[in-house]
Design a protein around this motif. Structure first.
Motif, PDB file in Angstrom:
ATOM      1  N   TRP A 122      60.212  15.870  81.731  1.00 47.45           N
ATOM      2  CA  TRP A 122      60.763  14.664  82.351  1.00 47.45           C
ATOM      3  C   TRP A 122      61.354  13.778  81.259  1.00 47.45           C
ATOM      4  N   VAL A 123      62.286  12.908  81.675  1.00 53.18           N
ATOM      5  CA  VAL A 123      62.941  11.992  80.738  1.00 53.18           C
ATOM      6  C   VAL A 123      62.856  10.577  81.300  1.00 53.18           C
ATOM      7  N   CYS A 166      65.017   2.652  74.175  1.00 56.22           N
ATOM      8  CA  CYS A 166      64.618   4.009  73.802  1.00 56.22           C
ATOM      9  C   CYS A 166      64.587   4.905  75.028  1.00 56.22           C
ATOM     10  N   SER A 167      64.504   6.186  74.760  1.00 57.67           N
ATOM     11  CA  SER A 167      64.430   7.192  75.811  1.00 57.67           C
ATOM     12  C   SER A 167      63.343   8.180  75.413  1.00 57.67           C
ATOM     13  N   GLU A 168      62.511   8.586  76.382  1.00 62.51           N
ATOM     14  CA  GLU A 168      61.348   9.412  76.053  1.00 62.51           C
ATOM     15  C   GLU A 168      61.374  10.734  76.804  1.00 62.51           C
ATOM     16  N   TRP A 197      58.087  12.809  72.801  1.00 59.80           N
ATOM     17  CA  TRP A 197      59.201  12.465  71.904  1.00 59.80           C
ATOM     18  C   TRP A 197      59.788  11.131  72.343  1.00 59.80           C
ATOM     19  N   ASN A 198      60.084  10.285  71.385  1.00 58.05           N
ATOM     20  CA  ASN A 198      60.702   8.985  71.672  1.00 58.05           C
ATOM     21  C   ASN A 198      61.974   8.855  70.846  1.00 58.05           C
ATOM     22  N   MET A 224      58.504  12.314  66.954  1.00 54.30           N
ATOM     23  CA  MET A 224      57.650  13.214  67.719  1.00 54.30           C
ATOM     24  C   MET A 224      56.304  13.290  67.001  1.00 54.30           C
ATOM     25  N   GLY A 225      55.244  12.899  67.676  1.00 54.68           N
ATOM     26  CA  GLY A 225      53.922  12.936  67.062  1.00 54.68           C
ATOM     27  C   GLY A 225      53.468  14.361  66.847  1.00 54.68           C
TER      28      GLY A 225
END
Length: 875
Positions: A122-123, A166-168, A197-198, A224-225
């Motif tokens: 999903w975004v 931002c977009s995740e 991811w952010n 990205m963690g």
């Protein structure tokens, strides 16, 4: 299944193939950023590039950045994702590409490199970011129903600085990981939908007032963690179950004699200890030391929390060293500082853990006192304020307090604890806002950026001709500065050394035919521009005119002597104490030097003498002092010593003094060590855990110091009417006479007390059937007071004796109970309560105890309270 190490390498290599330069992680100590204590995100090292305070040396970069965040410290171990230390994988564009590249690359990496199923992704986008929505649809090919709106999609690293929408990207981990509610979707607080991811579209700069202004260029900051994506790729329920954590957790479990996954309560403690041990190891590897303020306090708090939770699972002996070795084994290949700084890390772990064990015991004693007080009052609940005091002052976790209380069928008011904790956090946030440094005037910053680096000529000369490039008064640029004005000045070139590396700035003047200005301060900005703070002494200084810039040659020479002496001192210390000695700060002025270094015990007189001899032998050898610029890697390979915790550029200056010393340094120095003159160490002291300080003087300042000592010796000789060579022996003889006289006085006082013993015992009073004597007597010290107590106790069949004496402004207390166990009375408990009234404390055995106090004015009050204190114990 990809390992954590493989995932880190894959990310970096992917973006390297997209034209990004792979950079090593920056330090956890933010460089030139007063708004942050620690590096909290991958973009922090690049803030000057985003703001264009410094022109980026390359358009694109990719990193695996070490980060530490502590706002959610209490959540660590309770959730699957919260950490103190974590790694952020990032790709960055400094005005090069924007959304049109960042979005498709992120989608390509997730779906084609990691091969995550598209139907599980999903975004989210910011509600006003229609541009991002179209790129997700058109270039990435994401279906419209897979794009969600999130009003919180706006990101910034810190209260001020670069920020933007931002977009995740989220991954659906499955219904079995969800909350089961029909409305469960992206953004739900359950564990089903995980943000991996952010992408931050860095478009604005936020000032202190919260105002947003467009940045000079649009930038990309994505993250990205590593821990999160590892949990997804390895198919585990939490970050703690990945190979980034399991070896650490397994080691801690082995030390505790338990197994992970056997008990939820123990599992939480294992996670906390593993997470915190990792954070502490990386913070120490970057040169952060435990302290009572700033980032050192953050480190100390995390370390102590690890030790406290280790105790909850039965680890009471020092253990952090063994856990660190596991972390070093698994991480040092990518973070070599864990190996390079091993001695520093281990020494601090050992010392801090040992010191905290003692602190924890103090907290336990205080808690036990509160438990006895609660039981005496018939209460069953400890106030949250008391629990928070134990937590904040002695590092006691509320969980440990609860456990100890449960053993006594007591509990703690957790709501009151949370209120006390929230009030503390509120005050801390307020103090943080007040401490935040005021940013430079945008006008000054912009001018400095246009001028760039100021050529520094001070290594070769003490004066030069220069042009006044700019003048600023109160943050505004001006054309002229008149007498009395204090202004900032930019020059076309300068001989003035800017304050740096512990060396104070040069003093001096700027002169024209019609004006003279005193140079008060010299600092270097992030652009390399040198800021001269001037006070106009006469005439008018004009922008654009030529000036003669002249350094105070005498002060410069004295500073150079002291700076060169610090290099000799460090080399001598390493030779005498070992290679673990590292410089950790210094101050170099025309008058003296101060040198801080890592070492874990005080130097003996013999060691200090040997260090001083080695330094002065190097001075007498008149070694040539030379400097050369070289690549950092070559400098380290040559054996040059660097300042621990300092981050250097690719090209560094190496100062060499024969074969005795070789260091990275940008300061000014003598031409040969013989110019340093006599180096005399004035003092050596401890300034923190594992940190020592030496203060010394060189050159003419040493001569002045020695002359001062001679003058004092001559004055003493005249007072004592003896030759200077006999002063020490004469003083020793006088001290011996004083001791003999003190002994005679003490013996006389004891004799008097023996004669008065019967009179004193006649003052005993009855307290519920117990004889109690509470009086003040004359005694020179605690030993004399104990002797009087023994005389009285010998004459007493049964009862309680409380004696007090005031000596040298302090209160001494002695208590005796005869026979032992009389009516359950305990001398140690009694004297503790009595001494409190005089602002003191103490304790001892049931039959005999002693204590001290700070307030002699309250002795009478304390003695008057003795009967009431005795009654409270009898009841």
């Amino acid at each position: 299944m990809y390992s954590g190490n493989q995932l880190r390498e894959m990310f970096l290599k992917y973006f390297e193939a997209k034209g990004h330069r792979i950079l090593p992680s920056a330090s956890l100590i933010p460089k030139d950023d007063p708004t942050l204590l620690l590096t909290v995100a991958g973009m922090v090292p690049f803030k000057p590039y985003f703001q264009r305070r410094v022109e980026p040396p390359f358009p694109r970069a990719t990193t695996a950045q070490k980060c530490v965040r502590t706002p959610d410290l209490e959540e660590v171990g309770k959730t699957a994702r919260h950490h103190t230390f974590f790694e952020m994988l990032g790709n960055f564009s400094f005005g090069d590409y924007f959304k049109e590249n960042a979005i498709p690359w992120a989608w390509e990496y997730v779906t084609e490199v990691l091969k995550l199923p598209v139907e599980k992704l999903w975004v989210t986008i910011h509600p006003e970011d229609e541009e991002a929505r179209q790129i997700w649809l058109d270039k990435a090919g994401v279906k419209p129903e897979r794009i969600a709106i999130d009003e919180s999609n706006f990101w910034a690293a810190g209260p001020t600085g670069p920020c933007g929408p931002c977009s995740e990207i989220y991954v659906d981990l499955g219904e079995n990981r969800g909350c089961g509610r029909p409305e469960c979707a992206v953004g739900c607080e359950c564990d089903r939908f995980l943000e991996i991811w952010n992408l931050v579209f860095m478009q604005y700069n936020r000032d202190e007032a919260g105002n947003l202004t467009p940045l000079p260029k649009q930038n990309i900051d994505t993250g990205m963690g590593l821990e999160r994506i590892a949990s997804v790729m390895q198919g585990v329920e939490s970050n703690f179950d990945t190979d980034l954590f399991r070896p650490i957790i397994d080691k801690v479990a082995d030390l505790a004699g338990i197994r992970y996954k056997d008990d939820p309560k123990s599992d939480m403690a294992l996670k906390v200890v593993a997470d915190h041990s990792r954070a502490v190891s990386f913070m120490l590897s970057d040169g952060i030391r435990p302290d009572n303020e700033g980032r050192g306090y953050v480190l100390r708090r995390i370390l102590r929390r690890a030790v406290r939770f280790a105790r909850l699972i039965g680890i009471e002996k020092p253990f952090l060293e063994q856990v660190f070795l596991v972390i070093q084994r698994d991480y040092a290949h990518h973070y070599p500082e864990l190996k390079e700084n091993e001695n520093f890390i281990l020494n601090h772990l050992r010392l801090e853990e040992k010191n905290f064990q003692a602190t924890l015991e103090q907290g336990t004693q205080i808690l036990q006192e509160r438990i006895r007080a609660l039981q005496a009052e018939g209460k069953t609940v400890l106030s949250g304020r008391d629990a928070f005091y134990l937590y904040e002052t002695y590092g006691f976790p509320v969980e440990l307090t609860e456990e100890i209380l449960n053993e006594q069928n007591l509990k703690v008011d957790l709501q009151d604890f949370e209120r006390a904790a929230e009030e503390h956090r509120r005050l801390a946030r307020e103090q943080s806002r007040q401490r935040r440094a005021v940013q430079e005037s945008p006008i000054v910053t912009e001018r400095a950026k246009r001028l760039g680096m100021t050529p520094f000529l001070g290594y070769e000369r003490a004066s030069t001709e220069a042009t006044v490039e700019a003048l600023f008064l109160g943050g505004e640029e001006i054309m002229d500065a008149g007498e009395g004005d204090e202004v900032i000045c930019f020059l076309s070139q300068t001989p003035f050394y800017a304050e740096s590396g512990g060396q104070t700035a040069d003093r001096g003047v700027l002169e024209t035919a019609r004006a003279e200005a005193e140079v008060l301060e010299v600092k270097k900005g992030v652009t390399g521009t040198i800021y001269h703070t001037l006070r106009i002494k006469r005439g008018v200084l004009h922008r654009g005119e030529k000036v003669t810039a002249a350094v105070d040659a005498g002060a410069r020479a004295a500073t150079a002597r002291h700076h060169s002496a610090t290099h000799l001192l460090q080399a001598a210390l390493r030779g005498v104490l070992g290679d673990h000695v590292r410089q950790s700060g210094s101050l170099v002025t025309p008058e003296r030097l101060r040198f801080d270094f890592t070492h874990f015990s005080a130097l003996t007189p013999a060691q200090l003498t040997l260090v001083e001899e080695k330094v002065n032998e190097a001075v007498l050898a008149n070694l040539t002092v030379s400097s050369v610029e070289m690549r950092l890697a070559d400098a380290k390979a040559s054996g040059a010593t660097a300042l621990f915790g300092e981050k250097y550029g690719e090209v560094v200056r190496v100062v060499r003094m024969g074969d005795f010393s070789r260091e990275l340094c940008g300061g000014t120095h003598v031409r040969a060590t013989g110019e340093v003159g006599l180096v005399k160490i004035l003092a050596e002291s401890g300034i923190g855990a594992g940190l020592r300080r030496i203060e010394a003087v060189a050159g003419l300042n040493s001569l002045a110091y020695v002359r001062g000592l001679e003058s004092q010796a001559q004055e003493l000789a005249q007072i004592l009417k003896t030759p200077a060579s006999e002063v020490a022996r004469r003083v020793e003889g006088l001290l011996g006479q004083i001791k003999d006289l003190d002994r005679e006085v003490q013996q006389l006082q004891v004799k008097v007390a023996r004669g008065e013993a019967s009179d004193l015992l006649a003052k005993m009073q009855d307290v519920e059937g117990v004889g109690v004597l509470a009086v003040q007597v004359q005694a020179p010290d605690m030993e004399g007071l104990r002797q009087i107590s023994d005389l009285l106790r010998d004459k007493l069949k049964q009862g309680v004796i409380i004696l007090s004496a005031v000596a040298e402004g302090k209160v001494n207390w002695v208590a005796a109970v005869k026979p032992v166990g009389l009516r359950g009375l305990h001398a140690g408990q009694i004297i503790k309560e009595v001494a409190k009234i005089t602002d003191g404390g103490g304790g001892g055995r049931p039959d005999m105890a002693q204590a001290g106090g700070k307030d002699p004015g309250k002795v009478s009050e304390a003695l008057g309270q003795v009967p009431q204190i005795i009654r409270s114990f009898l009841s």
